[in-house]
Design a protein around this motif. Structure first.
Motif, short mmCIF file in Angstrom:
data_model
loop_
_atom_site.label_atom_id
_atom_site.label_comp_id
_atom_site.label_asym_id
_atom_site.label_seq_id
_atom_site.Cartn_x
_atom_site.Cartn_y
_atom_site.Cartn_z
N VAL A 73 0.96 -1.10 0.13
CA VAL A 73 0.16 -0.01 0.17
C VAL A 73 1.31 1.63 -0.10
N GLN A 74 0.64 2.21 -0.95
CA GLN A 74 1.38 3.34 -1.26
C GLN A 74 1.11 4.36 -0.09
N THR A 75 1.64 5.23 0.26
CA THR A 75 1.42 6.25 1.30
C THR A 75 1.47 7.70 0.27
N LEU A 76 0.69 8.74 0.08
CA LEU A 76 1.50 10.07 -0.05
C LEU A 76 0.33 11.21 0.37
N SER A 77 0.58 11.93 -0.28
CA SER A 77 -0.55 13.36 0.66
C SER A 77 -1.41 12.82 -0.24
N ILE A 78 -1.92 13.99 0.04
CA ILE A 78 -3.95 14.01 -0.16
C ILE A 78 -3.50 14.59 -1.76
N THR A 79 -2.92 15.71 -2.30
CA THR A 79 -2.56 16.06 -3.73
C THR A 79 -2.24 15.18 -3.94
N GLY A 80 -1.19 14.61 -3.95
CA GLY A 80 -0.65 13.61 -4.40
C GLY A 80 -1.60 11.60 -4.75
N LEU A 81 -2.78 11.36 -3.61
CA LEU A 81 -3.99 10.63 -4.37
C LEU A 81 -4.64 11.27 -5.22
N GLN A 82 -4.65 12.46 -5.13
CA GLN A 82 -5.54 13.60 -6.12
C GLN A 82 -5.25 13.00 -7.12
#
Length: 271
Positions: free
Chosen positions: A237-246
């Motif tokens: 599972v990759q963890t990233l910022s909300i903007t990155g996810l968007q």
């Protein structure tokens, strides 16, 4: 009809298809009462569901909101408020939402009904090789009633069993540990990216390509968000910022998305 609810099974949940813009009583499960925004909007196949159960006082208790796609027959996302989770005995009755197929009955119906036009049923998953993957997961529930409300097919999508029972399960536990450090209410949105290149289950239910989750709460006075996306390489599972996810979801969905539009800055702080 409420009497029928209690006679069917002790593990019965119900939900309510919202017939007006918005999510009705379940708008409370979005940060600042503002649901995720998609541009452009999907069409008439998208339905807003306010998920709820009857409590011991014969009153409706609202638990979370779901945006459901009747063409895919899986949810786009479920949104909930994270509270301190506790260990509850699990019950998976797996119900469906009659109102999606024009039934006036407001309560969640038991499994074993005939094939329905606009939603998945249990037999769609039989011998499919896929788990019914919860969006609002049992691990994140806080009492028996909230646990029961997650076991509806409008809150599930076909998920690879190895990923569901290993990395995604570990991820759900890690999210609990992370959100325990919040000093405000934590809002969570969990969604599914459909895989249109794989055959549908029973030629009806779209298989998931990715699962994703976004969280937002205050930590040390700052709104802090995290995004999660999987399976990535090697089923992690990759963890990233909300903007990155968007940004990732805009590519996968083919539409732009703002997950927490009700918060100035969109909960973009990533710690």
């Amino acid at each position: 009809m409420k009497l029928l609810v209690f006679l069917l099974l002790p593990c019965l949940s119900l939900s309510e298809v919202v017939k007006v813009p918005g999510f009705g009583e379940c708008i409370q499960f979005f940060m600042n009462k503002d649901p995720p925004r998609f541009t452009p909007q999907w069409g008439n196949s998208v339905k807003k569901i306010c998920q709820c159960v009857w409590d011991e006082n014969d009153d409706q208790k609202y638990l979370y909101a779901t945006l459901y796609n009747t063409d895919w027959k899986i949810p786009i996302y479920s949104a909930y408020v994270f509270k301190k989770s506790i260990s509850v005995g699990r019950c998976d009755p797996w119900y469906i939402e009659p109102q999606l197929d024009g039934d006036a009955e407001p309560c969640m119906a038991p499994k074993g009904r005939k094939t329905l036009t606009y939603q998945a049923v249990n037999r769609d998953y039989d011998k499919s090789g896929y788990d019914k993957g919860h969006l609002y997961p049992v691990q994140h529930t806080y009492d028996h009633i909230s646990m029961l409300a997650t076991s509806t097919l409008t809150n599930a999508a076909p998920q690879n069993p190895d990923f569901n029972r290993d990395q995604w399960k570990k991820h759900e536990k890690a999210v609990i540990d992370d959100l325990k450090t919040c000093n405000s209410v934590a809002y969570v949105v969990t969604g599914v990216v459909p895989d249109h290149n794989k055959p549908k289950l029973k030629n009806r239910v779209t298989v998931s390509k990715y699962y994703w989750r976004a969280t937002c709460c205050k930590k040390n006075g700052v709104y802090t968000g995290k995004g999660y996306f999987g399976p990535d390489q090697n089923n992690v599972v990759q963890t990233l910022s909300i903007t990155g996810l968007q940004t990732l979801l805009a590519i996968e969905y083919g539409v732009d998305i703002v997950i927490f539009p009700g918060l100035l800055g969109g909960c973009i702080q990533f710690i």
